[in-house]
Motif scaffolding. Structure first.
Motif, PDB file in Angstrom:
ATOM      1  N   ALA A 180      -7.875  51.605  17.856  1.00  0.00           N
ATOM      2  CA  ALA A 180      -7.584  50.274  18.402  1.00  0.00           C
ATOM      3  C   ALA A 180      -8.850  49.430  18.510  1.00  0.00           C
ATOM      4  O   ALA A 180      -8.838  48.235  18.202  1.00  0.00           O
ATOM      5  N   ILE A 181      -9.947  50.052  18.922  1.00  0.00           N
ATOM      6  CA  ILE A 181     -11.221  49.327  19.015  1.00  0.00           C
ATOM      7  C   ILE A 181     -11.678  48.888  17.631  1.00  0.00           C
ATOM      8  O   ILE A 181     -12.077  47.738  17.428  1.00  0.00           O
ATOM      9  N   LEU A 182     -11.612  49.792  16.653  1.00  0.00           N
ATOM     10  CA  LEU A 182     -12.019  49.448  15.293  1.00  0.00           C
ATOM     11  C   LEU A 182     -11.163  48.315  14.747  1.00  0.00           C
ATOM     12  O   LEU A 182     -11.674  47.376  14.119  1.00  0.00           O
ATOM     13  N   ALA A 183      -9.855  48.371  14.974  1.00  0.00           N
ATOM     14  CA  ALA A 183      -8.939  47.337  14.485  1.00  0.00           C
ATOM     15  C   ALA A 183      -9.235  45.995  15.144  1.00  0.00           C
ATOM     16  O   ALA A 183      -9.271  44.955  14.473  1.00  0.00           O
ATOM     17  N   ARG A 184      -9.461  46.015  16.454  1.00  0.00           N
ATOM     18  CA  ARG A 184      -9.753  44.773  17.169  1.00  0.00           C
ATOM     19  C   ARG A 184     -11.042  44.135  16.652  1.00  0.00           C
ATOM     20  O   ARG A 184     -11.109  42.928  16.438  1.00  0.00           O
ATOM     21  N   GLU A 185     -12.055  44.943  16.429  1.00  0.00           N
ATOM     22  CA  GLU A 185     -13.325  44.408  15.956  1.00  0.00           C
ATOM     23  C   GLU A 185     -13.229  43.879  14.525  1.00  0.00           C
ATOM     24  O   GLU A 185     -14.005  43.025  14.126  1.00  0.00           O
ATOM     25  N   ALA A 186     -12.270  44.393  13.763  1.00  0.00           N
ATOM     26  CA  ALA A 186     -12.062  43.898  12.398  1.00  0.00           C
ATOM     27  C   ALA A 186     -11.198  42.645  12.390  1.00  0.00           C
ATOM     28  O   ALA A 186     -10.957  42.064  11.333  1.00  0.00           O
ATOM     29  N   GLY A 187     -10.723  42.232  13.565  1.00  0.00           N
ATOM     30  CA  GLY A 187      -9.927  41.024  13.660  1.00  0.00           C
ATOM     31  C   GLY A 187      -8.461  41.215  13.326  1.00  0.00           C
ATOM     32  O   GLY A 187      -7.759  40.252  13.048  1.00  0.00           O
ATOM     33  N   LEU A 188      -7.980  42.450  13.367  1.00  0.00           N
ATOM     34  CA  LEU A 188      -6.580  42.719  13.060  1.00  0.00           C
ATOM     35  C   LEU A 188      -5.706  42.154  14.174  1.00  0.00           C
ATOM     36  O   LEU A 188      -5.911  42.445  15.338  1.00  0.00           O
ATOM     37  N   LYS A 189      -4.729  41.343  13.807  1.00  0.00           N
ATOM     38  CA  LYS A 189      -3.882  40.680  14.795  1.00  0.00           C
ATOM     39  C   LYS A 189      -2.554  41.393  15.037  1.00  0.00           C
ATOM     40  O   LYS A 189      -1.972  41.274  16.091  1.00  0.00           O
ATOM     41  N   GLU A 190      -2.043  42.140  14.039  1.00  0.00           N
ATOM     42  CA  GLU A 190      -0.734  42.764  14.217  1.00  0.00           C
ATOM     43  C   GLU A 190      -0.857  44.019  15.074  1.00  0.00           C
ATOM     44  O   GLU A 190      -1.886  44.679  15.094  1.00  0.00           O
ATOM     45  N   PRO A 191       0.208  44.336  15.811  1.00  0.00           N
ATOM     46  CA  PRO A 191       0.145  45.509  16.695  1.00  0.00           C
ATOM     47  C   PRO A 191       0.120  46.815  15.911  1.00  0.00           C
ATOM     48  O   PRO A 191       0.713  46.920  14.843  1.00  0.00           O
ATOM     49  N   ILE A 192      -0.584  47.785  16.461  1.00  0.00           N
ATOM     50  CA  ILE A 192      -0.604  49.123  15.877  1.00  0.00           C
ATOM     51  C   ILE A 192       0.410  49.936  16.652  1.00  0.00           C
ATOM     52  O   ILE A 192       0.220  50.197  17.838  1.00  0.00           O
ATOM     53  N   SER A 193       1.509  50.298  16.006  1.00  0.00           N
ATOM     54  CA  SER A 193       2.544  51.064  16.692  1.00  0.00           C
ATOM     55  C   SER A 193       3.357  51.842  15.678  1.00  0.00           C
ATOM     56  O   SER A 193       3.315  51.560  14.477  1.00  0.00           O
TER      57      SER A 193
END
Length: 178
Positions: free
Chosen positions: A72-85
């Motif tokens: 989740a941290i890696l995704a947030r820092e990459a600017g990913l907007k869609e939820p990871i679920s």
């Protein structure tokens, strides 16, 4: 019966997940090495943090999944907007795309098989740094929130190695290294 045990042990040790020699950013900065991953696993076991959380869902089921938090941290820092679920089957692929965690030479992130080096995006590197900061706080001054001893891990280098272990599992590096 012993033949079955021997066969399982042999298979386990001959099919262990590969660990890269090192993981570097496209800019050439080394994030962590294979030795860091191995030491991070030992440190996680030594401090017992997997009794109060899990790695890829395996461990103490009443705590957090360290790999999910790292992802989740890696995704947030990459600017990913869609939820990871689980309800979003393309989420993991979206995270890989955002972080450029591709091990196919056609893309910007490549695995150099001759040296066992994994090259990742700068966003991945930034995310790794943020994950180290997060876990340094969580396993340090906030460790009691997980049911751990107060200020369990205060050595930043040990935290970095533990996060290297989490990151190794989180980003599917093991299945991509040859």
């Amino acid at each position: 019966m012993y033949l079955a045990y021997f066969t399982m042990a042999y298979y386990t040790f001959t099919h262990m997940p590969p660990i890269p020699e090192k993981v570097v950013t496209t800019g050439g900065r080394t994030l962590f090495t294979g030795e860091d991953i191995r030491e991070g696993k030992v440190l996680a076991q030594r401090y017992g943090i997997l009794d109060y959380g899990s790695f890829l869902g395996f461990g103490g089921y009443f705590g957090i999944d360290y790999t999910a938090y790292t992802l989740a941290i890696l995704a947030r820092e990459a600017g990913l907007k869609e939820p990871i679920s689980l309800g979003n089957p393309g989420a993991l692929e979206s995270v890989r795309d955002a972080l450029k965690v591709e091990f196919n030479p056609r893309y910007s992130t490549v695995l150099d098989g001759s040296r066992g080096t994994v090259v990742v995006s700068e966003a991945f590197g930034k995310g790794f740094d943020v994950a180290v900061e997060y876990f340094a706080e969580l396993l340090g001054s906030r460790s009691e929130e997980l049911g751990l001893k107060p200020n369990l891990i205060t050595d930043r280098e040990e935290v970095r190695k533990i996060v290297a272990f989490f990151t190794w599992g989180t980003n599917d590096i093991p299945s991509r290294v040859h």
